[in-house]
Design an enzyme around this catalytic site. Structure first.
Site: not given
Length: 706
Positions: A213, A440-441, A598, A602-603, A670, A673
């Site tokens: 983060f 973790g993204t 996209i 899921k992610t 992206g 954020e």
């Protein structure tokens, strides 16, 4: 491959490793002869260390060294563009904030190092730290309807599941570092400066990162300190920050005071918007926030004026944290829009639609792709916004007041230069590799999906390798730019490796295509074909006695000129506030996002959910309490409150999935954020609708609602 996996719900390719404990994070690495470091932190907010008594610590069991400003390891100025502290640790006796690293104990076990650190006594010549953060002044205005209010946000901290950790070892002048970072190249360049060694002699490894983060972007004190100590002692050393140390050693989101003044005509047309944003800044670091900048690009207005200022304080480093500037700025702007709607007796969603920006405000550039209006309409229909009672405090369900709120999300889409490698292997699998970080993204899974699409093979045949400084330099994980940057490079590298395979096939003994023209050999779905001959790349490499063939591809950060690139979204929130205790609870959350193509639903959904959850946490629970001494009073996870599963309802996320091919060939933007921007405001606006109480300072704890 019969159909493209883009947009499908692909499970993470590293999921089994992670849930079974097979994924090695930084602190999981234990080279032979490992020793342990433990940090000593200052206990005043500003001043000078006059003495440190280390005799008891140095004679304690297992202790190998105690480093202090009076017995330091040598570190050099960092240099370059840093998002962390100006000064390497232990190079002077100055204390710049409470909780600054002033020592490192190295011992044979973690417990020995920790216990010895408690034996060090420190004497100070204290000074009075600057810790006061005043609010900003209101700006007067006059129109048919005017709102002019000041909104405040608290200091907020990164608390990823994986604590910051560094394991460092030296062999023949070469340094190997396992560390939690958002980009291996960041660590190489900064350590090279700090240690005075060539970057080519530093190998940084971080294949798995347990959340970041923004907090794992900087070269925080424990990393160069551990590396220098490992060199001085000629022993591998591991230093892992405690949860308490994370509060001061590795940065935080600044606190802000923002005055927003909006004037509108009676039909809701915004005639002027002024947003003055003041943010805290550490005297120990360069990072500053500009929370007012979000007002430059969100709504159309007759005139827009934004101002940015900072107040320098003797506090730990301020640094990037998910949607730096926008997360704080959107709270003020979106709450002010809600207040303006009340003044106008107008629906808050209708007011936003009335002032929809068809081109970029304050400039007039066209958007590359914008479907925010559809986010509004789709979200409102799914959420039942039309049933909202515009009069606050009127809906009661048992002992709970119920209210609805909403807010806009907007975040700039950006790209970085990125190089990745694709390797075709004789076992019939493909490898996509680069220095990029998966914090973790799901970045590794995105690599695999885009590699599979570019090669025309199933995702199950593609693996990813990230987080190693010896790999091609990919984009670091930050600024919601990883997928757009690295994904574009994957596509280019895949085309290059196909070309390389064809060249090998027409020139290598054992190949059925030897001697043919490259123009007559075609690639389709993992096979090479010419005439009646078709063979998969795995068997072909085996016939040619080759383990593999590889190529790199580089994608430029350059985008189509003449456009502004942003992603958009709309948050809808329902809260319940107990009529007796004033406890606020979020009972429904729904977001609709316009973020281009996209790649993995899921992610991507998890990313938006994560941002929304952080926004709810900022709205209701999170906030550090800074004492006048400079000490953070609640620097522990018992007093600094974080959301848990029981605090949240089911969260709905919808993607419009309109490709933005002006931005990237596949059309992706992206999203890391985007989910947090406006989320806290949607909660605050819902609380007002539930109770009639307008709280303009975060977090909205129940005492503010009594």
């Amino acid at each position: 491959m019969s159909s493209s996996p883009i947009g499908s719900a692909t499970s993470r390719i590293d999921a089994r490793l992670k849930v079974t404990g097979g994924a090695l994070y930084a602190a999981d690495n234990n080279p032979p002869g490992l020793c342990y470091g433990y940090l000593i932190l200052s206990t005043i907010g500003k001043g000078t260390i006059t003495a440190m008594n280390t005799s008891a610590a140095t004679s304690a069991p297992g202790v190998l060294a105690v480093y202090t400003p009076f017995n330091p390891v040598k570190l050099y100025a960092y240099g370059g563009d840093e998002n962390d502290e100006f000064t390497p640790p232990l190079q002077d006796a100055n204390v710049r904030y409470y909780g600054q690293v002033i020592g490192l104990v190295v011992a044979q076990t973690f417990e020995q190092a920790r216990d010895a650190a408690e034996l060090v006594t420190t004497s100070y010549a204290p000074q009075t730290p600057a810790t006061s953060f005043p609010g900003a002044a209101k700006v007067p205005a006059a129109s048919a309807a005017t709102v002019s209010q000041t909104y405040t946000t608290s200091m907020v901290h990164h608390h990823a599941m994986e604590p910051h950790a560094t394991v460092a070892s030296w062999t023949n002048g070469h340094l190997t570092v396992y560390t939690a970072t958002q980009g291996a190249p960041l660590v190489v360049s900064r350590l090279a400066n700090a240690l005075g060694v060539a970057g080519g002699n530093i190998h940084v490894i971080n294949p798995y990162v347990g959340g970041a983060f923004g907090g794992k972007w900087g070269n925080w004190a424990h990393t160069p300190l551990t590396a220098a100590a490992a060199q001085a002692l000629n022993k591998p050393i591991k230093t892992v920050l405690t949860r308490e140390q994370v509060f001061t050693v590795v940065g935080h989101r600044p606190m802000t005071s923002q005055t927003v003044t909006i004037a509108a005509s009676s039909d809701g047309t915004i005639t002027s918007l002024t947003h003055n944003g003041t943010a805290s800044k550490s005297n120990s670091s360069k990072f500053t926030e500009g929370p007012s900048t979000v007002s430059n690009i969100t709504y159309a207005a007759g005139s827009i004026t934004t101002n940015k200022s900072t107040i320098d304080l003797d506090i730990p480093a301020t640094t990037i944290m998910r949607a730096p500037s926008e997360a704080n700025g959107s709270f003020a702007l979106e709450c002010a829009i809600d207040e303006l709607a009340v003044e106008l007796n107008m629906d808050p969603l209708a007011l936003r639609e009335k002032n929809y920006a068809n081109t970029v405000p304050n400039g007039g550039k066209p958007w590359s792709s914008k479907h925010l209006a559809e986010c509004y309409s789709t979200g409102a229909a799914a959420f039942g916004w039309s049933k909202r009672n515009p009069q606050p405090g009127q809906v009661l369900d048992g002992d709970w007041y119920v209210g609805l709120g909403m807010a806009t999300a907007i975040y700039q889409a950006s790209r970085s230069n990125a190089t990745l490698k694709v390797r075709l292997r004789s076992d019939g699998t493909a490898l996509v590799a680069g220095t990029g970080s998966d914090a973790g993204t799901g970045q590794a899974t995105v690599f695999a999906i885009l590699g599979a699409v570019a090669l025309g093979i199933p995702v199950t045949q593609v693996t990813a390798q990230l987080g190693d400084s010896t790999l091609p330099t990919a984009a670091n994980a930050g600024g919601s730019s990883s997928t757009a940057s690295n994904g574009s490079a994957v596509t280019i590298a895949a085309q290059a490796v196909i070309t390389a395979l064809i060249q090998a096939a027409i020139s290598t003994s054992g190949s059925p295509f030897k001697g043919k023209s490259a123009a007559n050999v075609k690639w389709k779905n993992g096979n090479l074909t010419s005439g009646s001959t078709t063979i998969g790349f795995g068997p072909l490499l085996t016939k040619m006695n080759m383990a593999g063939v590889e190529a790199t591809g580089t994608a430029s950060k350059t985008t189509t000129a003449g456009y502004s690139y942003y992603s958009f979204g709309a948050h809808f929130c329902e809260v319940r506030v107990n009529k007796w205790t004033a406890e606020p609870r979020v009972s429904r959350l729904l977001s609709v996002m316009d973020a281009g193509t996209i790649v993995d639903s899921k992610t991507a959904r998890s990313q938006i959910m994560g941002g929304m959850i952080m926004g709810v946490g900022q709205a209701l629970l999170e906030g550090s309490v800074l004492e006048t001494s400079g000490r953070i009073a609640n620097a522990n996870l018992a007093s600094y409150l974080l959301l848990v599963n029981a605090d949240l309802p089911h969260i709905d996320v919808t993607f419009l999935n309109y490709p933005d091919t002006k931005f990237t060939p596949i059309g992706m933007r992206g999203i890391g954020e985007l989910g947090i921007i406006g989320a806290s405001a949607s909660v605050a606006n819902a609380i007002y609708n539930a109770t009639g109480k307008r709280v303009r300072g975060l977090p909205i704890t129940l005492d503010k609602l009594l």
